[in-house]
Structures are given as C-alpha cells and as structure tokens.
Design an enzyme around this catalytic site. Structure first.
Site, short mmCIF file in Angstrom:
data_model
loop_
_atom_site.label_atom_id
_atom_site.label_comp_id
_atom_site.label_asym_id
_atom_site.label_seq_id
_atom_site.Cartn_x
_atom_site.Cartn_y
_atom_site.Cartn_z
N HIS A 107 0.80 -1.22 0.00
CA HIS A 107 0.00 0.00 0.00
C HIS A 107 0.83 1.28 0.00
O HIS A 107 0.29 2.37 0.07
CB HIS A 107 -0.95 -0.01 1.21
CG HIS A 107 -1.79 -1.24 1.27
ND1 HIS A 107 -2.71 -1.54 0.30
CD2 HIS A 107 -1.81 -2.29 2.13
CE1 HIS A 107 -3.29 -2.71 0.58
NE2 HIS A 107 -2.76 -3.18 1.68
N ILE B 113 -1.64 0.21 -4.01
CA ILE B 113 -3.10 0.28 -3.96
C ILE B 113 -3.57 0.63 -2.55
O ILE B 113 -2.87 0.38 -1.57
CB ILE B 113 -3.75 -1.03 -4.43
CG1 ILE B 113 -3.38 -2.20 -3.49
CG2 ILE B 113 -3.33 -1.35 -5.87
CD1 ILE B 113 -4.13 -3.49 -3.80
N GLY C 129 -8.05 -2.35 1.11
CA GLY C 129 -9.47 -2.62 0.94
C GLY C 129 -10.28 -2.10 2.11
O GLY C 129 -11.36 -1.53 1.94
#
Lengths: 282, 282
Positions: A189, A204, A207
């Site tokens: 991340h 990314i 989530g």
C-alpha cells in the site's frame, strides 16, 4: 501447500488490543474523515465518537496468528482479503482502553481457483460484552481443488435500477500512508517496487480503507452521522483502488433497516466494492 | 501578573521524549508530506528519514513546564508563539528511541505590548550528542512595560527584489487535525467555538505546521530532499493560516549556505511567516 479441513471450528488465541483516543482519531483521518465540519466528533477528543468501521481495527493482532496455523499453510503473497462483514453490537463503542478479540475458523470453502477461509471474530470489552462481531473472508489463490464444499454465493447483488442515493467521497494521494498507521503496514500500500512485484502499476489503497470510506458515505447520507443507527456492513473486495481516487457509493434502499450498495472509482468506473449491504438500527 | 527577570538563565527540568518510527511518519503527514513520490522516505519505515523540522517535536514535554514557572506568571490565553529557530546538529537524526530535552530561559525582553521570553533547548540522544538545538520565542501579550531591555529587532527582512525561488505547497482541510496528533492538541486548531472565543473566524493551523510546510518547500527546492544539507531554519509567526490554504514560500539566495525567505497564503496573500532564514551544510 495443503488445506486441512479439520481447521474448521478451531479457535485462535484471544489477543488484546490496547488503544487510546488518538488511535480512534487517526483511524478516522485514515479513512478520509476530518475535512468536513460534520467530521469533528471523529477527529477531536472533545466528545469523541468512533466511526463504526473502526470495529475492524481491534482484531488485527488476534487474526494475524491465522498466518501461522499448521492446518492452513500457504504462501502469504497469495492471500487476498476477499470479504468483510462487521456488526457493531454495543453502542456507544469505547474510544480507548482494551478490547479482546477471539477469532475462530468458521468455514473453509473450495472455490476452485482458491480456498476461501472465513474467520469469525468476537471483540469484547472489559465487561465481557461483545462490542464488535466480524466475519473476515480470506481468499488464498492457488489453494482450491482440495475437494471441499463450494459454499454459498456472495449474494447482495446490486439491483437493476438506478440507485436511490449516490455519494462521492475523495481519498487523498497520501490516504494509504495515513491509513497504514492504524496497523496494516503491508508495503503493497505504499512501496512502488513492492506493488509492481505484486502485479500492480503502483501501490493500492487498503481494501479496508475503501470500506471505511463507504461506511462514512452511508453514515452521512442515511444516518445523518448518528453512529447509533449503524448496525452492520458487509462488502466484497472486487477491484483495487488507487490512493487519490474518488469513491462513488451507490445505495439502494431495500427496507428501513437495510440497503444494498456498491462502490466504484469515479476516475476509472471500476467497481471496487460489490455484493455489499448495510443494516441499521431503527 | 509579574515578570521576574531573575528567571533569565534558569534551567527547566530535562524531560525525555520517547518515540517510534510511527511518530516520525505521522509528523511528516502532519506537515503535508506523503502525496508526492519524493516524500516516500518520510512516510515509510523502509529507510525512514526524519524531516529536519521534526526537531521541534521532542522538546514539547520539557518546554511545557515553562507554563508553571513561579517567575513568569501569565494568562495562558495571552501566550503566542512568536519565533522559532531550529538547528539540526547531528545527521542523520534518529527515527525512534529516546531524546532528552533541556530547556533554559535565555532572555526576557520588554516589547511594550508584551514580554518576549526566549527559551533555549538542547535535545540530546542516548550518546549525549546534541541532535537538535531550538530557540523558542514566546510572546506574552499584556505583560510588557516591566522595565526590561527591548532586545534586538527580528531581522532577516525579505529583500526588495523578486525572489529567486517560489514554491507552492497545499495544506489539507484536515491538516491541523493530523498535525495535532504529534502532540500539540491546543483546541484553537480544531474547535470552532474555541477559535471564535480566541478571536478567529475558525480554527487556525499550528504555526509550527506552517513552519514544517516551509521546511519541506526549502528542502525540496534547494536541497533536493537531501536532509543532510539542512542545517537550520528560523521564522517569525506573523499571521494565521487556515487549514486548506496553500503556502507560498518565497526564497532569496544570499550565499551558498544561507537563504532569506518568507511565506504567504496563496488565497489571501497574507504573509504568515516573515523574518525568516535557512542555513545549509555545503
């Protein structure tokens, strides 16, 4: 590496999570709160309120031991966070102190391309009351085909009609850098090189960060920021989000107590959270 | 309430500051770092580097005791942070562990409208080496006229020519909410009601947050983000900044080792940091 179905029902060690109000505020900032006047109570110690989705944080230490179970051996690089259900069972939630989380392997399903391991976690306060209940779905790529049951479909499909409510919330380019200070420091991340090795163009967003943004959208639009109304939320993590993208949450009111929803990125139109629902106390 | 000049030279209790890499990263996010790829080393534990202006953080516990000195009694609501000089005397700075800060009342000047109390602070590591030296100037409104010396002019005026370099850096609407998690939880920076009582339309950004943003601008443009080049920085806090405003840093190169600079808000054109300079190791 084998999946041993005898793991189902096994309890993992209960572990404490000690936290202060600072952790509650840092979490809120991590999921993008703090820019709007309505966010004040989530980021200021004066009458501090925990965002309901903070309830996924206290179980991190306890659930980590799932990675070292004898019965479920796998390559950590193949692990994906597949689904998350969170229910807040006690209001208001504490904003500091100690919470103890008790994880248990609930189900292991054979999805062909991988194994879906569902872990139930009760998080209790110092009175023994359950504050949060979580069901985490971990998808282990490449570990399917062991002859287990396929399990239920994810359900909660978005209806084939226009959403009743749509909320757009921005994330920051540094959103993952803030969010990871709440405990999930996976380099995927933040580290461009690591992200490329994992098959992504760039780091990314977590989530569970997107999950928290969706929770904020629902809380703002449908609960008027009254956290007492927020009962439960369930999502499937379908596609990655990049830090800095805007999360568009589409909501369908199914009953006064329940909505279906899904989230896409405004920039790319990809649905990142699907098969999603939320429930309210009315 | 009286100012007793015998306070000059008095040492305050040396106090430790214990910190982890998380504190160093949180500070960087608090002064707006983390959005650019060049910021990675300030917000990621892999080869973490402390922003030079982090050097104002470890002394907070020790300097707080200045508020309860017998010799300098005042109404805390009348206290303003007037000036700050910071020098990093050891490179690289630690990113975790313990640092001990030793404050000493250096000067007390009679500015007519108020008293300027200058506090020198040496911050030493566990080897006894001085890592940071700070001089803090506190301005106590209403406490002037006690017959003390006026003291030197602030100096470091911006030259009467176009700046050699100009850097714009945005702050976030939630910038103060992030910054305050580094230790300065004065409600002036987050609570709208408190800010109005203090005479502001809305909460203002911490002066030391703007200071950190200016430090980033200088480090990026003139040091290519090589923190080893950064020797010292001095500012005067002239005007408030509101979270979300863009800080424009104007720089004049006076020598290879020194610049003059000042900062204004892009939105209102008000100079918030003046009488400012920075020094480099060459």
């Amino acid at each position: 590496m084998p999946i041993d179905l005898s793991a189902v029902g096994k309890e993992l060690e209960a572990l404490p999570y000690n936290f202060t109000q600072k952790d509650v505020m840092l979490y809120a900032l991590g999921v993008g709160a703090g820019a709007d006047p309505e966010d004040l109570k989530y980021v200021y110690e004066n009458n501090l309120v925990a965002l309901p989705t903070f309830g996924v944080i206290p179980l991190v230490p306890a659930v980590s031991s799932f990675m070292s179970m004898e019965e479920i051996q796998f390559n950590p690089a193949m692990l994906l966070h597949g689904e998350q259900y969170l229910e807040q069972k006690k209001h208001p939630a504490p904003v500091d102190g100690e919470l103890v989380s008790k994880p248990k392997i609930a189900n292991i399903y054979d999805k062909g391309k991988g194994a879906l391991v569902e872990i139930d976690v009760e998080t209790v306060d110092n009175k023994g009351d359950v504050v949060y209940y979580n069901r985490i779905g971990f998808f282990i790529r490449g570990e399917g085909g062991f002859g287990g049951e396929k399990g239920p479909e994810p359900g909660y499909e978005a209806p084939d009609r226009e959403p009743d409510e749509v909320v757009e919330l921005e994330t920051l380019p540094q959103q993952a850098a803030i969010y990871r200070l709440s405990g999930d420091s996976n380099p995927l991340h933040i580290d461009p090189e690591f992200a490329q090795m994992a098959g992504f163009d760039k780091p990314i967003l977590h989530g569970l960060c997107t999950f928290g943004v969706a929770g904020r959208a629902i809380l703002r639009r449908l609960c008027n920021d009254n956290t007492e109304m927020f009962r439960a939320i369930k999502v499937r993590f379908s596609r990655p989000v990049f830090p800095g993208e805007t999360i568009v949450t589409e909501m369908w009111k199914e009953s006064p107590e329940m909505i279906l929803f899904r989230c896409k990125t405004k920039e790319r139109g990809e649905y990142c959270l699907t098969n999603a629902a939320a429930w309210f106390n009315t």
